[in-house]
Design a protein around this motif. Structure first.
Motif, PDB file in Angstrom:
ATOM      1  N   GLU A  53       1.005  -1.553  -0.600  1.00 12.92           N
ATOM      2  CA  GLU A  53       0.475  -0.172  -0.719  1.00 12.92           C
ATOM      3  C   GLU A  53       0.845   0.901  -0.042  1.00 12.92           C
ATOM      4  OE1 GLU A  53      -2.956   2.010  -0.446  1.00 12.92           O
ATOM      5  OE2 GLU A  53      -3.089  -0.797  -0.988  1.00 12.92           O
ATOM      6  N   GLU A  54       1.858   0.627   0.971  1.00 10.02           N
ATOM      7  CA  GLU A  54       3.012   2.625   0.580  1.00 10.02           C
ATOM      8  C   GLU A  54       3.297   2.397  -0.365  1.00 10.02           C
ATOM      9  OE1 GLU A  54       3.871   5.425   2.911  1.00 10.02           O
ATOM     10  OE2 GLU A  54       2.527   3.364   3.465  1.00 10.02           O
ATOM     11  N   SER A  55       3.613   1.486  -1.056  1.00 13.37           N
ATOM     12  CA  SER A  55       4.519   1.894  -2.207  1.00 13.37           C
ATOM     13  C   SER A  55       3.540   2.041  -3.558  1.00 13.37           C
ATOM     14  CB  SER A  55       5.262   0.855  -2.323  1.00 13.37           C
ATOM     15  OG  SER A  55       5.409   0.542  -4.155  1.00 13.37           O
ATOM     16  N   LYS A  56       2.311   1.433  -3.437  1.00 17.45           N
ATOM     17  CA  LYS A  56       1.410   2.167  -4.190  1.00 17.45           C
ATOM     18  C   LYS A  56       0.961   3.417  -4.246  1.00 17.45           C
ATOM     19  CE  LYS A  56      -3.015   0.699  -5.547  1.00 17.45           C
ATOM     20  NZ  LYS A  56      -4.308  -0.485  -5.550  1.00 17.45           N
ATOM     21  N   LYS A  57       0.865   4.174  -2.941  1.00 17.00           N
ATOM     22  CA  LYS A  57       0.554   5.323  -2.700  1.00 17.00           C
ATOM     23  C   LYS A  57       1.150   6.055  -3.668  1.00 17.00           C
ATOM     24  CE  LYS A  57      -2.147   5.507   1.421  1.00 17.00           C
ATOM     25  NZ  LYS A  57      -1.735   5.188   3.014  1.00 17.00           N
ATOM     26  N   THR A  58       3.176   6.199  -3.229  1.00 25.06           N
ATOM     27  CA  THR A  58       3.673   7.149  -3.866  1.00 25.06           C
ATOM     28  C   THR A  58       3.626   6.321  -5.447  1.00 25.06           C
ATOM     29  OG1 THR A  58       5.456   5.044  -3.835  1.00 25.06           O
ATOM     30  CG2 THR A  58       5.428   6.470  -2.283  1.00 25.06           C
ATOM     31  N   LYS A  59       3.592   5.933  -6.078  1.00 20.21           N
ATOM     32  CA  LYS A  59       3.546   6.152  -7.444  1.00 20.21           C
ATOM     33  C   LYS A  59       2.134   6.644  -8.550  1.00 20.21           C
ATOM     34  CE  LYS A  59       4.955   0.937  -7.687  1.00 20.21           C
ATOM     35  NZ  LYS A  59       5.478  -0.461  -8.364  1.00 20.21           N
ATOM     36  N   TYR A  60       1.369   6.224  -7.725  1.00 22.38           N
ATOM     37  CA  TYR A  60      -0.025   7.540  -8.084  1.00 22.38           C
ATOM     38  C   TYR A  60       0.381   8.941  -9.211  1.00 22.38           C
ATOM     39  CZ  TYR A  60      -4.998   8.181 -10.269  1.00 22.38           C
ATOM     40  OH  TYR A  60      -5.911   8.267 -10.267  1.00 22.38           O
ATOM     41  N   GLU A  61       0.956   9.802  -8.348  1.00 17.52           N
ATOM     42  CA  GLU A  61       1.467  10.973  -8.620  1.00 17.52           C
ATOM     43  C   GLU A  61       1.747  11.608  -9.778  1.00 17.52           C
ATOM     44  OE1 GLU A  61       1.140  14.339  -5.830  1.00 17.52           O
ATOM     45  OE2 GLU A  61       2.522  15.319  -6.801  1.00 17.52           O
ATOM     46  N   PRO A  62       3.135  10.632  -9.964  1.00 14.41           N
ATOM     47  CA  PRO A  62       3.946  10.769 -10.604  1.00 14.41           C
ATOM     48  C   PRO A  62       3.579   9.937 -12.238  1.00 14.41           C
ATOM     49  CG  PRO A  62       4.914   9.162  -9.640  1.00 14.41           C
ATOM     50  CD  PRO A  62       4.207   9.536  -8.752  1.00 14.41           C
ATOM     51  N   LEU A  63       1.872   8.377 -12.047  1.00 13.16           N
ATOM     52  CA  LEU A  63       1.442   7.937 -12.911  1.00 13.16           C
ATOM     53  C   LEU A  63       0.932   8.870 -13.699  1.00 13.16           C
ATOM     54  CD1 LEU A  63       0.884   4.841 -13.653  1.00 13.16           C
ATOM     55  CD2 LEU A  63      -1.218   4.970 -12.822  1.00 13.16           C
ATOM     56  N   ILE A  64       0.310   9.650 -12.933  1.00 18.08           N
ATOM     57  CA  ILE A  64      -0.781  10.441 -13.730  1.00 18.08           C
ATOM     58  C   ILE A  64      -0.733  11.951 -13.915  1.00 18.08           C
ATOM     59  CG2 ILE A  64      -3.183  12.375 -12.704  1.00 18.08           C
ATOM     60  CD1 ILE A  64      -3.840   9.092 -13.031  1.00 18.08           C
ATOM     61  N   LYS A  65       0.605  12.229 -13.318  1.00 22.42           N
ATOM     62  CA  LYS A  65       1.664  13.707 -13.818  1.00 22.42           C
ATOM     63  C   LYS A  65       2.308  14.094 -14.523  1.00 22.42           C
ATOM     64  CE  LYS A  65      -0.386  16.925  -9.855  1.00 22.42           C
ATOM     65  NZ  LYS A  65       0.087  17.336  -8.714  1.00 22.42           N
ATOM     66  N   GLU A  66       3.325  12.200 -14.914  1.00 20.48           N
ATOM     67  CA  GLU A  66       4.255  12.088 -16.167  1.00 20.48           C
ATOM     68  C   GLU A  66       3.810  11.073 -16.376  1.00 20.48           C
ATOM     69  OE1 GLU A  66       7.672  12.434 -13.505  1.00 20.48           O
ATOM     70  OE2 GLU A  66       6.877  13.500 -11.968  1.00 20.48           O
ATOM     71  N   THR A  67       3.805   9.640 -16.124  1.00 23.05           N
ATOM     72  CA  THR A  67       3.919   8.836 -17.209  1.00 23.05           C
ATOM     73  C   THR A  67       2.376   8.988 -17.984  1.00 23.05           C
ATOM     74  OG1 THR A  67       4.837   7.648 -15.655  1.00 23.05           O
ATOM     75  CG2 THR A  67       4.471   6.442 -17.512  1.00 23.05           C
ATOM     76  N   ILE A  68       1.218   8.951 -18.017  1.00 19.15           N
ATOM     77  CA  ILE A  68       0.464   8.939 -18.591  1.00 19.15           C
ATOM     78  C   ILE A  68       0.278  10.135 -19.574  1.00 19.15           C
ATOM     79  CG2 ILE A  68      -2.570   9.356 -18.505  1.00 19.15           C
ATOM     80  CD1 ILE A  68      -2.312   6.950 -16.360  1.00 19.15           C
ATOM     81  N   PRO A  69       0.264  11.229 -19.110  1.00 15.33           N
ATOM     82  CA  PRO A  69       0.309  12.459 -20.266  1.00 15.33           C
ATOM     83  C   PRO A  69       1.469  12.464 -21.433  1.00 15.33           C
ATOM     84  CG  PRO A  69       0.254  13.014 -17.755  1.00 15.33           C
ATOM     85  CD  PRO A  69       0.826  11.871 -18.215  1.00 15.33           C
ATOM     86  N   PHE A  70       3.019  11.285 -20.201  1.00 13.00           N
ATOM     87  CA  PHE A  70       3.599  11.484 -21.025  1.00 13.00           C
ATOM     88  C   PHE A  70       3.563  10.674 -22.805  1.00 13.00           C
ATOM     89  CE2 PHE A  70       7.259   8.958 -22.945  1.00 13.00           C
ATOM     90  CZ  PHE A  70       8.416   9.989 -23.396  1.00 13.00           C
ATOM     91  N   TYR A  71       2.976   9.218 -22.444  1.00 11.00           N
ATOM     92  CA  TYR A  71       2.151   8.423 -22.788  1.00 11.00           C
ATOM     93  C   TYR A  71       1.045   9.210 -24.138  1.00 11.00           C
ATOM     94  CZ  TYR A  71       5.457   4.622 -21.574  1.00 11.00           C
ATOM     95  OH  TYR A  71       6.501   3.702 -21.903  1.00 11.00           O
ATOM     96  N   MET A  72       0.456   9.633 -23.573  1.00  7.72           N
ATOM     97  CA  MET A  72      -0.746  10.232 -24.150  1.00  7.72           C
ATOM     98  C   MET A  72      -0.484  11.066 -24.995  1.00  7.72           C
ATOM     99  SD  MET A  72      -3.168   7.750 -24.025  1.00  7.72           S
ATOM    100  CE  MET A  72      -3.986   8.701 -24.792  1.00  7.72           C
ATOM    101  N   ASP A  73       0.286  12.068 -24.686  1.00  6.81           N
ATOM    102  CA  ASP A  73       0.314  13.348 -25.243  1.00  6.81           C
ATOM    103  C   ASP A  73       0.682  12.907 -26.437  1.00  6.81           C
ATOM    104  OD1 ASP A  73      -0.691  14.801 -24.000  1.00  6.81           O
ATOM    105  OD2 ASP A  73       0.734  15.464 -22.486  1.00  6.81           O
TER     106      ASP A  73
END
Lengths: 203, 203
Positions: free
Chosen positions: A111-131
């Motif tokens: 759970e701890e590690s999962k939480k830290t992944k969400y922000e970079p996923l939403i703010k960086e990784t997904i926009p990077f690929y989707m853009d």
């Protein structure tokens, strides 16, 4: 005539690109769905302990992307030469990279590690690929590769509900080219018919 | 004649199947290797921020497996019909699944979680996959698919050093069919020449 049986959980996810392609080909297939509770007894009977699995004329095959590529050749959606086929394969694997990045968040058992992944996923990784996808589709007349419908387009749209579900956002928001692509794929008559009749449990 | 440039870290890993296939094809290629320290400045110039990348006649392509499949068609190693091509793709993706399972241990950023992954990796996951490969290769006259050399064989042997490095064991120990496969691939004259001349830094 060949017989086809798709075995998977009662979700879209990795089986849906196969179901889209079989539908596109107007192939009647057995859409075998099992409940989570059945998985422990089914798992040992699968070639590599994973699903989806497709049985073609009694031969049991794993690896959904390899199966999709095979079906897409039958469908005339796999490119008109080796170079174009490669560009389609690249597009599909880029989508897989995005999927795996999202899955690495969604299925993190800690759970701890999962939480830290969400922000970079939403703010960086997904926009990077989707853009990038938005730009590529914009430059290719509304499709992933060379301005025409290929299995990369079907693959992305088929798996989109699952990506959105895992990411807990709408990946297409603010991306008109990708929205148009989705609309176009879902308007293909055989896909439209499939989506209307498929089990509604989602994704 | 086409020009080829492979861009990757100074390791084998995901670039080595490409280098094997280019060597098999007797294609001269630029083998551009960079140091870890250079990566932050190179990363933003790569199509999807990842390597390996291959430049073919000035076109910059990512996704090593898609590129391997393209090269393998030129090499006559991609199967003699669509069904066989699919079986090869399945074999390659099974190897990728094993690679990703090992990488999930190796590159886990949390020391605590990493530690818990090692025992199941070594005692369950690796034997599961490797015993299946051993059986498959045993049943297929010493190759992954249909008793003949395909790019699945080259792919596995090319990436094996990297798998062993990540897993910290020899995956072929006690698996004579896989050992024989490795020997056979490394005895292919073009591969032998490549392995002898390639930079020795490993894997």
């Amino acid at each position: 005539m060949s017989s086809y049986k798709v075995t998977y959980f009662d979700i879209t996810a990795l089986a849906e690109p196969i179901r889209f392609l079989l539908s596109y080909l107007n192939i009647d297939f057995e859409d075998f769905r099992f409940d989570k509770e059945q998985w422990p007894s089914i798992k040992p009977t699968m070639p590599f302990g994973k699903v989806p699995v497709v049985e073609i004329d009694g031969k049991v095959l794993n690896q959904s992307t390899a199966i999709c590529r095979y079906l897409s050749k039958k469908a005339g959606l796999a490119g008109s030469d080796d170079w174009e086929s490669m560009l389609i394969d690249i597009a599909v694997d880029n989508v897989h990279d995005l999927r795996q990045a999202i899955a690495s968040y969604k299925y993190d058992p800690l759970e701890e590690s999962k939480k830290t992944k969400y922000e970079p996923l939403i703010k960086e990784t997904i926009p990077f690929y989707m853009d990038k996808f938005e730009k590529i589709v914009g430059e290719n007349n509304g499709y992933f590769v060379n301005g025409k419908l290929t299995w990369a387009d079907l693959f992305f749209v088929a798996i989109l509900d699952y990506l959105n579900f895992m990411a807990e956002i709408d990946l297409l928001e603010g991306r008109p080219n990708m929205q148009a692509l989705k609309k176009k794929v879902l308007a293909v008559p055989q896909i439209k018919t499939w989506v209307e009749k498929r089990p509604t449990r989602n994704p």
